[in-house]
Design an enzyme around this catalytic site. Sequence first.
Site, PDB file in Angstrom:
ATOM      1  N   HIS A 177      -8.442  36.796 -22.402  1.00 51.94           N
ATOM      2  CA  HIS A 177      -9.145  37.765 -23.252  1.00 51.94           C
ATOM      3  C   HIS A 177      -8.483  39.127 -23.053  1.00 51.94           C
ATOM      4  O   HIS A 177      -8.216  39.525 -21.916  1.00 51.94           O
ATOM      5  CB  HIS A 177     -10.627  37.822 -22.871  1.00 51.94           C
ATOM      6  CG  HIS A 177     -11.480  38.463 -23.917  1.00 51.94           C
ATOM      7  ND1 HIS A 177     -11.426  39.814 -24.184  1.00 51.94           N
ATOM      8  CD2 HIS A 177     -12.383  37.948 -24.786  1.00 51.94           C
ATOM      9  CE1 HIS A 177     -12.275  40.087 -25.171  1.00 51.94           C
ATOM     10  NE2 HIS A 177     -12.863  38.977 -25.549  1.00 51.94           N
ATOM     11  N   ARG A 233      -7.718  29.445 -29.572  1.00 50.17           N
ATOM     12  CA  ARG A 233      -9.059  29.432 -30.166  1.00 50.17           C
ATOM     13  C   ARG A 233      -9.363  30.736 -30.886  1.00 50.17           C
ATOM     14  O   ARG A 233      -9.105  31.824 -30.380  1.00 50.17           O
ATOM     15  CB  ARG A 233     -10.100  29.231 -29.063  1.00 50.17           C
ATOM     16  CG  ARG A 233     -11.532  29.340 -29.529  1.00 50.17           C
ATOM     17  CD  ARG A 233     -12.490  29.158 -28.380  1.00 50.17           C
ATOM     18  NE  ARG A 233     -12.416  30.258 -27.450  1.00 50.17           N
ATOM     19  CZ  ARG A 233     -13.298  31.254 -27.400  1.00 50.17           C
ATOM     20  NH1 ARG A 233     -14.318  31.298 -28.221  1.00 50.17           N
ATOM     21  NH2 ARG A 233     -13.160  32.205 -26.499  1.00 50.17           N
ATOM     22  N   HIS A 239      -9.827  33.517 -19.742  1.00 48.51           N
ATOM     23  CA  HIS A 239     -11.134  33.517 -20.414  1.00 48.51           C
ATOM     24  C   HIS A 239     -11.585  32.135 -20.868  1.00 48.51           C
ATOM     25  O   HIS A 239     -12.727  31.754 -20.634  1.00 48.51           O
ATOM     26  CB  HIS A 239     -11.036  34.451 -21.626  1.00 48.51           C
ATOM     27  CG  HIS A 239     -12.293  34.578 -22.417  1.00 48.51           C
ATOM     28  ND1 HIS A 239     -13.471  35.025 -21.863  1.00 48.51           N
ATOM     29  CD2 HIS A 239     -12.561  34.333 -23.733  1.00 48.51           C
ATOM     30  CE1 HIS A 239     -14.414  35.053 -22.805  1.00 48.51           C
ATOM     31  NE2 HIS A 239     -13.898  34.610 -23.933  1.00 48.51           N
ATOM     32  N   GLU A 276     -14.858  39.734 -35.581  1.00 47.50           N
ATOM     33  CA  GLU A 276     -13.968  39.649 -34.411  1.00 47.50           C
ATOM     34  C   GLU A 276     -12.557  39.316 -34.868  1.00 47.50           C
ATOM     35  O   GLU A 276     -12.333  38.978 -36.043  1.00 47.50           O
ATOM     36  CB  GLU A 276     -14.484  38.582 -33.422  1.00 47.50           C
ATOM     37  CG  GLU A 276     -15.779  39.021 -32.729  1.00 47.50           C
ATOM     38  CD  GLU A 276     -16.367  37.991 -31.780  1.00 47.50           C
ATOM     39  OE1 GLU A 276     -15.891  36.850 -31.765  1.00 47.50           O
ATOM     40  OE2 GLU A 276     -17.315  38.341 -31.073  1.00 47.50           O
ATOM     41  N   ARG A 328      -6.459  36.955 -30.533  1.00 47.97           N
ATOM     42  CA  ARG A 328      -6.426  37.538 -29.188  1.00 47.97           C
ATOM     43  C   ARG A 328      -5.195  37.172 -28.369  1.00 47.97           C
ATOM     44  O   ARG A 328      -4.856  37.907 -27.426  1.00 47.97           O
ATOM     45  CB  ARG A 328      -7.710  37.261 -28.429  1.00 47.97           C
ATOM     46  CG  ARG A 328      -8.104  35.858 -28.232  1.00 47.97           C
ATOM     47  CD  ARG A 328      -9.343  35.809 -27.366  1.00 47.97           C
ATOM     48  NE  ARG A 328     -10.539  36.314 -28.024  1.00 47.97           N
ATOM     49  CZ  ARG A 328     -11.764  35.840 -27.810  1.00 47.97           C
ATOM     50  NH1 ARG A 328     -11.937  34.848 -26.973  1.00 47.97           N
ATOM     51  NH2 ARG A 328     -12.805  36.345 -28.407  1.00 47.97           N
TER      52      ARG A 328
HETATM   53  P1  FAD Z   1     -20.886  26.084 -19.688  1.00 50.42           P
HETATM   54  O1  FAD Z   1     -21.785  26.946 -20.455  1.00 50.42           O
HETATM   55  O2  FAD Z   1     -19.878  26.753 -18.826  1.00 50.42           O
HETATM   56  O3  FAD Z   1     -21.784  25.145 -18.758  1.00 50.42           O
HETATM   57  C1  FAD Z   1     -21.198  24.327 -17.782  1.00 50.42           C
HETATM   58  C2  FAD Z   1     -22.302  23.777 -16.891  1.00 50.42           C
HETATM   59  O4  FAD Z   1     -21.797  22.743 -16.069  1.00 50.42           O
HETATM   60  C3  FAD Z   1     -22.914  24.804 -15.955  1.00 50.42           C
HETATM   61  O5  FAD Z   1     -24.298  24.579 -15.929  1.00 50.42           O
HETATM   62  C4  FAD Z   1     -22.301  24.431 -14.602  1.00 50.42           C
HETATM   63  O6  FAD Z   1     -23.068  24.807 -13.494  1.00 50.42           O
HETATM   64  C5  FAD Z   1     -22.250  22.925 -14.738  1.00 50.42           C
HETATM   65  N1  FAD Z   1     -21.309  22.245 -13.857  1.00 50.42           N
HETATM   66  C6  FAD Z   1     -19.972  22.461 -13.761  1.00 50.42           C
HETATM   67  N2  FAD Z   1     -19.451  21.610 -12.857  1.00 50.42           N
HETATM   68  C7  FAD Z   1     -20.465  20.852 -12.395  1.00 50.42           C
HETATM   69  C8  FAD Z   1     -20.563  19.803 -11.435  1.00 50.42           C
HETATM   70  N3  FAD Z   1     -19.503  19.349 -10.732  1.00 50.42           N
HETATM   71  N4  FAD Z   1     -21.769  19.248 -11.205  1.00 50.42           N
HETATM   72  C9  FAD Z   1     -22.881  19.693 -11.864  1.00 50.42           C
HETATM   73  N5  FAD Z   1     -22.844  20.681 -12.758  1.00 50.42           N
HETATM   74  C10 FAD Z   1     -21.647  21.249 -13.024  1.00 50.42           C
HETATM   75  N6  FAD Z   1     -17.665  31.753 -26.833  1.00 50.42           N
HETATM   76  C11 FAD Z   1     -18.076  32.036 -28.091  1.00 50.42           C
HETATM   77  O7  FAD Z   1     -18.024  31.179 -28.977  1.00 50.42           O
HETATM   78  N7  FAD Z   1     -18.571  33.271 -28.375  1.00 50.42           N
HETATM   79  C12 FAD Z   1     -18.665  34.257 -27.451  1.00 50.42           C
HETATM   80  O8  FAD Z   1     -19.143  35.340 -27.729  1.00 50.42           O
HETATM   81  C13 FAD Z   1     -18.220  33.990 -26.137  1.00 50.42           C
HETATM   82  N8  FAD Z   1     -18.250  34.949 -25.182  1.00 50.42           N
HETATM   83  C14 FAD Z   1     -17.918  34.622 -23.909  1.00 50.42           C
HETATM   84  C15 FAD Z   1     -18.047  35.581 -22.910  1.00 50.42           C
HETATM   85  C16 FAD Z   1     -17.787  35.268 -21.589  1.00 50.42           C
HETATM   86  C17 FAD Z   1     -17.920  36.298 -20.518  1.00 50.42           C
HETATM   87  C18 FAD Z   1     -17.367  33.950 -21.263  1.00 50.42           C
HETATM   88  C19 FAD Z   1     -17.097  33.570 -19.840  1.00 50.42           C
HETATM   89  C20 FAD Z   1     -17.214  33.005 -22.256  1.00 50.42           C
HETATM   90  C21 FAD Z   1     -17.478  33.326 -23.582  1.00 50.42           C
HETATM   91  N9  FAD Z   1     -17.349  32.381 -24.594  1.00 50.42           N
HETATM   92  C22 FAD Z   1     -17.742  32.689 -25.862  1.00 50.42           C
HETATM   93  C23 FAD Z   1     -16.986  30.999 -24.305  1.00 50.42           C
HETATM   94  C24 FAD Z   1     -18.257  30.138 -24.279  1.00 50.42           C
HETATM   95  O9  FAD Z   1     -19.286  30.862 -23.654  1.00 50.42           O
HETATM   96  C25 FAD Z   1     -18.063  28.837 -23.544  1.00 50.42           C
HETATM   97  O10 FAD Z   1     -16.906  28.204 -23.969  1.00 50.42           O
HETATM   98  C26 FAD Z   1     -19.238  27.906 -23.792  1.00 50.42           C
HETATM   99  O11 FAD Z   1     -20.429  28.573 -23.515  1.00 50.42           O
HETATM  100  C27 FAD Z   1     -19.101  26.693 -22.916  1.00 50.42           C
HETATM  101  O12 FAD Z   1     -20.303  25.958 -22.938  1.00 50.42           O
HETATM  102  P2  FAD Z   1     -20.391  24.619 -22.122  1.00 50.42           P
HETATM  103  O13 FAD Z   1     -21.770  24.121 -22.297  1.00 50.42           O
HETATM  104  O14 FAD Z   1     -19.273  23.749 -22.484  1.00 50.42           O
HETATM  105  O15 FAD Z   1     -20.131  25.053 -20.596  1.00 50.42           O
HETATM  106  C1  SIN Z   2     -16.156  38.176 -27.008  1.00 46.89           C
HETATM  107  O1  SIN Z   2     -17.310  38.552 -27.173  1.00 46.89           O
HETATM  108  O2  SIN Z   2     -15.156  38.872 -27.133  1.00 46.89           O
HETATM  109  C2  SIN Z   2     -15.952  36.761 -26.619  1.00 46.89           C
HETATM  110  C3  SIN Z   2     -15.898  35.965 -27.839  1.00 46.89           C
HETATM  111  C4  SIN Z   2     -15.308  34.647 -27.537  1.00 46.89           C
HETATM  112  O3  SIN Z   2     -14.817  34.383 -26.448  1.00 46.89           O
HETATM  113  O4  SIN Z   2     -15.312  33.835 -28.460  1.00 46.89           O
END
Ligand code: FAD
Ligand code: SIN
Length: 528
Positions: A240, A382, A347, A112, A286
């Site tokens: 993104h 990032r 993103h 990437e 990006r």
């Molecule tokens: P999340 O996975 O967002 O989980 C948050 C949780 O908190 C959810 O369960 C939500 O319901 C809960 N929550 C929120 N507020 C409350 C509340 N008030 N009360 C109770 N529950 C609550 N990163 C990479 O490293 N590689 C990738 O390939 C990549 N691709 C991505 C593609 C997309 C489409 C997106 C949107 C993001 C991508 N990212 C990627 C970023 C990455 O997915 C996230 O930064 C990471 O998964 C965040 O994890 P987290 O556990 O911190 O939060």
């Molecule tokens: C992607 O697959 O392009 C998302 C990767 C990322 O957000 O780190």
Amino acid sequence: MPEKYDFLVIGSGGAGLSFALRVARFGSVAIITKKDSAESNTNYAQGGLASVIAGQDRFEDHINDTIIAGAGLCDPAIVEMVVRDGPSVVRELLAWGARFSTKNGQLDLGREGGHSHNRIVHAADRTGKEIEQTLLAAIARHPDIHVFEHHFALELITEHHLGRKITRSNGDIYCYGAYIFDTRSDKVEAVLAKATLIATGGVGEVYLHSTNPSIATGDGIAMAYRAKARVANMEFMQFHPTTLNIPEANSFLISEAVRGKGGILRDRNGHAFMADYDDRGELAPRDIVARSIDDHLKKSGDDTVYLDVTHIDSNVLSESFPHIMATCRSYGVDITKEWIPVVPAAHYLCGGVLTDREGRTSIHGLFCAGEAACTGLHGANRLASNSLLEAMVFSKRAAEKSVAYIRDRDWVTGVPEWDDSGTFNAEEAILIHHNKQELQQVMWNYVGIVRSDLRLARAFRRTHLLFEETEEFYQRTRVSVALCELRNLIANAYIIIRSAMSRKESRGLHYTTDHPGQKEEARRDTII
Ligand code: FAD
Ligand code: SIN
């Protein structure tokens, strides 16, 4: 739900679930999550998790790539720690049961933007779903972890609720749990915990166009801010470069891994314009790609650019990107024959609740991991696929420290019940919807990829008005998820705008036409 736990985990994405699995041997655990447990940013991650696994790759190279992308604001010690921990968290995920893509019996490593080597561990183009399902399955097998779906965290419980006055500069604030709103029974309960983890993810919903699911409303950051925790680097919102530009597709992500496989960005005349902007072309970090697309659209007057993968073998496309291919096809785009219309969208939030290297916030007993946290890894921008890595590494460290923290702690007494006296059911719930739309539009128009002093000042004024209206509504209305999310979005918008206004330079993801270029004296975190 019972009202006392050793560990309260708010959020069921990668950070929250993996933390719960790690602490469960040491005490009772409640995971509360506001929708179905799988609904999270984690579940939608495509590209993968960056880690130095094999081949010519070296830790030094991953460290260097991360620091270059971070534009002078990464904490080098944190970068080194996270990068070196990468292989162990990949092994841990495999041990929990994750099935990542392989080639000749080895992990298949993708590429990437900004990475000098192939180092992206992935499960085809649905890596996040594989991680989320793996963790949920491991949790389901665990008798001591209790998951409460459709439970919304409203506020952290601190001294404030015990009637003691606290200020942001007072170092001795403690967190004792949170007020939790059961959205099915419509009841609010005080849930006490010895240690609380914020793992609520990011705040993509604050922008009109975002790759994030609707849960991403920055609730944890807003709660921590109201509880007077320190919050940092909120001006660094990552856009993104490539989301599917078809209105019904809801900014569906076209993974950076597609450019990693050789996808070319073209304008409608077929010109591969990225070469005009950066020697690294499509694989520049990006922020550069997103800004280049933005600039090219403004100059050409077009409303879309295209990602061309028609020159890539269709078997390679279907093997590597089955989900992207099927989704594009469902919107009438055959990616083997047609260019994919793409535009940037919000993103990922690089800022968040400030933590130390152990995931500790400035409030005792309150830990934070994942996208809600600002750990020092990303700096001003990032590197792709570093966030799943960060979520896994910091949830591990926070788990270790919180286990030690609870040893000599007891539950607090005297926490009052949630007070909603004098409030009424909302008669004008539609106003919440209108205010949210207005906020998203303001943020998109004035606090987007390219900013200026005038635009930020305008955004600040508009947001302040929305803040006043919403606070007044909140004081006299019974809690609802929509209202609380709007309030949290406004709090995040306010911090993003204030942070952006205070940074009088352009660095990483923060680009302003009034202060182009980096300034050495501005090379510091923005801490609120
Ligand atoms: P999340 O996975 O967002 O989980 C948050 C949780 O908190 C959810 O369960 C939500 O319901 C809960 N929550 C929120 N507020 C409350 C509340 N008030 N009360 C109770 N529950 C609550 N990163 C990479 O490293 N590689 C990738 O390939 C990549 N691709 C991505 C593609 C997309 C489409 C997106 C949107 C993001 C991508 N990212 C990627 C970023 C990455 O997915 C996230 O930064 C990471 O998964 C965040 O994890 P987290 O556990 O911190 O939060
Ligand atoms: C992607 O697959 O392009 C998302 C990767 C990322 O957000 O780190």
